[in-house]
Design a protein around this motif. Structure first.
Motif, PDB file in Angstrom:
ATOM      1  N   ASN A  12       0.848  -1.370   0.134  1.00 32.27           N
ATOM      2  CA  ASN A  12      -0.036   0.173  -0.058  1.00 32.27           C
ATOM      3  C   ASN A  12       0.939   1.317  -0.236  1.00 32.27           C
ATOM      4  O   ASN A  12       0.432   2.310   0.054  1.00 32.27           O
ATOM      5  CB  ASN A  12      -0.919  -0.008   1.184  1.00 32.27           C
ATOM      6  N   ILE A  15       7.624   1.052  -2.319  1.00 34.10           N
ATOM      7  CA  ILE A  15       8.217   0.095  -3.254  1.00 34.10           C
ATOM      8  C   ILE A  15       7.304  -0.847  -3.565  1.00 34.10           C
ATOM      9  O   ILE A  15       6.921  -1.201  -4.777  1.00 34.10           O
ATOM     10  CB  ILE A  15       9.618  -0.327  -2.837  1.00 34.10           C
ATOM     11  N   ARG A  35      -2.501  -4.248   5.400  1.00 35.97           N
ATOM     12  CA  ARG A  35      -2.923  -4.703   6.764  1.00 35.97           C
ATOM     13  C   ARG A  35      -4.226  -4.246   7.078  1.00 35.97           C
ATOM     14  O   ARG A  35      -4.809  -4.504   8.196  1.00 35.97           O
ATOM     15  CB  ARG A  35      -1.948  -4.159   7.688  1.00 35.97           C
ATOM     16  N   GLU A  60      -0.848  -9.562   7.993  1.00 40.23           N
ATOM     17  CA  GLU A  60       0.123  -9.007   8.835  1.00 40.23           C
ATOM     18  C   GLU A  60       1.334 -10.146   8.855  1.00 40.23           C
ATOM     19  O   GLU A  60       1.026 -11.409   9.064  1.00 40.23           O
ATOM     20  CB  GLU A  60      -0.535  -8.987  10.209  1.00 40.23           C
ATOM     21  N   VAL A  61       2.360  -9.723   8.318  1.00 36.92           N
ATOM     22  CA  VAL A  61       3.218 -10.641   8.120  1.00 36.92           C
ATOM     23  C   VAL A  61       3.871 -11.576   9.147  1.00 36.92           C
ATOM     24  O   VAL A  61       4.420 -12.942   9.079  1.00 36.92           O
ATOM     25  CB  VAL A  61       4.515 -10.343   7.075  1.00 36.92           C
ATOM     26  N   ASN A  82       8.489  -7.905   0.446  1.00 32.54           N
ATOM     27  CA  ASN A  82       8.924  -6.459   0.298  1.00 32.54           C
ATOM     28  C   ASN A  82       8.486  -5.990   1.733  1.00 32.54           C
ATOM     29  O   ASN A  82       9.227  -5.019   2.250  1.00 32.54           O
ATOM     30  CB  ASN A  82       8.052  -5.642  -0.845  1.00 32.54           C
ATOM     31  N   TYR A 147      18.329  -2.279  12.032  1.00 28.04           N
ATOM     32  CA  TYR A 147      17.769  -2.557  10.620  1.00 28.04           C
ATOM     33  C   TYR A 147      19.007  -3.184   9.600  1.00 28.04           C
ATOM     34  O   TYR A 147      18.660  -4.109   9.081  1.00 28.04           O
ATOM     35  CB  TYR A 147      17.409  -1.167  10.270  1.00 28.04           C
ATOM     36  N   LYS A 151      18.868  -6.786   7.936  1.00 32.48           N
ATOM     37  CA  LYS A 151      19.029  -6.773   6.461  1.00 32.48           C
ATOM     38  C   LYS A 151      20.258  -7.892   6.065  1.00 32.48           C
ATOM     39  O   LYS A 151      20.132  -8.462   5.029  1.00 32.48           O
ATOM     40  CB  LYS A 151      19.067  -5.540   5.650  1.00 32.48           C
ATOM     41  N   VAL A 180      15.367   5.331  -0.990  1.00 31.74           N
ATOM     42  CA  VAL A 180      14.210   5.365  -1.762  1.00 31.74           C
ATOM     43  C   VAL A 180      13.202   6.330  -1.275  1.00 31.74           C
ATOM     44  O   VAL A 180      13.044   6.305  -0.190  1.00 31.74           O
ATOM     45  CB  VAL A 180      13.741   4.057  -2.082  1.00 31.74           C
ATOM     46  N   SER A 182      10.331   7.239   0.005  1.00 30.25           N
ATOM     47  CA  SER A 182       8.997   6.499   0.520  1.00 30.25           C
ATOM     48  C   SER A 182       8.930   7.090   2.015  1.00 30.25           C
ATOM     49  O   SER A 182       9.840   7.600   2.404  1.00 30.25           O
ATOM     50  CB  SER A 182       9.315   4.989   0.479  1.00 30.25           C
TER      51      SER A 182
END
Ligand SMILES: NC(=O)c1ccc[n+]([C@@H]2O[C@H](COP(=O)([O-])OP(=O)(O)OC[C@H]3O[C@@H](n4cnc5c(N)ncnc54)[C@H](OP(=O)(O)O)[C@@H]3O)[C@@H](O)[C@H]2O)c1
Length: 272
Positions: A12, A15, A35, A60-61, A82, A147, A151, A180, A182
């Protein structure tokens, strides 16, 4: 070009939204997860404006049952992992519980979705799993320590998974965008207000200012979406794709720079 069923998580904004639209425009079946119903409506509006079809599912992942339901219902040929967010704050100031939830979202959940999708891909004799990593999957800098470590973890897992599933015709690809355009980093900075800065006020302030100053330099989410398409359509995709000028330059140069030097420069810039 064969029409694929492509499942993208977190579609939503940023990316993810650019990806579901680009994938649909290219003629693939494009399904994205969101979500909330409001987020689904936002995606539907964006798809209408672009004159393409994008399906949405609520997910919700970090909900394991939800992941199984969505993957089994869709049986994706391509999974684009993503969904994600960042935590902005010094390593010692971020509560362990928050760090664990970040690792759930950026590491355990994408791998869970991949594990759920693999049997369907094996049955089909073809599949592709894309992990949206980051330039921070290669390098690390304050105040994005947690973070960057998540990654880095997903990149290690992807490297091994790629070798484990190659014989089944399944490709595993890591995407490494630099900055990016966003809402992610601004949101992370805003939410960091709840962590005690204790001694890191100035470095957090400098990092926040730099995010705003470099906004013009950040890649458009559509640039990343186009690389997603390249990675899913290439007959032999690369193991990893650096996306954006900053990622190309820093990603390639950083292995050649000794840690003492990059630490010095980073500390100077960050006021540490
Ligand atoms: N922005 C950058 O500079 C940048 C650079 C390199 C890599 N990336 C990576 O690219 C991916 C997308 O980032 P973005 O910049 O597009 O961020 P974004 O605009 O903030 O979008 C993130 C998406 O992930 C979803 N999401 C977050 N946590 C979730 C959860 N637990 N379950 C389900 N969905 C969840 C969000 O849903 P809600 O709207 O409901 O929160 C949203 O749809 C992330 O993995 C990020 O690490 C971003």
């Amino acid at each position: 070009m064969k029409r694929r069923t492509v499942l993208t998580t977190g579609c939503n904004a940023g990316i993810g939204l650019a990806t579901v639209l680009e994938v649909a425009e290219r003629g693939h079946r494009s399904i994205g997860t969101v979500r909330s119903e409001e987020a689904a409506e936002l995606v539907a509006r964006a798809a209408r404006d672009r004159h393409v079809d994008v399906e949405t599912r609520i997910l919700e992942v970090n909900d394991a049952e939800g992941c199984a339901e969505v993957v089994d219902a869709i049986r994706p040929d391509v999974l684009v992992n993503n969904a994600g967010y960042a935590i902005f704050g010094a390593i010692e100031r971020v509560p362990e519980e928050d760090a664990r939830t970040l690792f759930d979202t950026l590491v355990f959940s994408p791998v869970r979705l991949a594990r759920l999708a693999l049997p369907h891909m094996r049955k089909a004799g073809w599949g592709r799993i894309l992990f949206m990593s980051s330039l921070f999957g290669r390098v690390a800098a304050p105040p994005l320590g947690w973070y960057a470590s998540a990654k880095h973890a997903i990149e290690g897992l992807a490297d091994v998974l790629r070798m484990e599933v190659a014989r089944d015709g399944i490709g595993v690809v890591v995407l490494e965008p630099g900055g990016v355009r966003s809402p992610m980093l601004e949101k992370a900075e805003r939410e960091s207000a709840r962590y005690p800065a204790g001694g890191f006020e100035e470095s957090n302030r400098l990092a926040g200012a730099r995010i705003r100053q470099t906004d013009f330099f950040r890649a458009d989410p559509r640039d990343v979406a186009r690389v997603v398409l390249t990675a899913l359509e290439a007959s032999s995709p690369q193991a990893r794709y650096l996306v954006g000028y900053d990622a190309q330059i820093i990603g390639r140069l950083s292995p050649m720079i000794p840690s003492w030097l990059s630490d010095r420069v980073t500390r100077l810039v960050q006021g540490l």
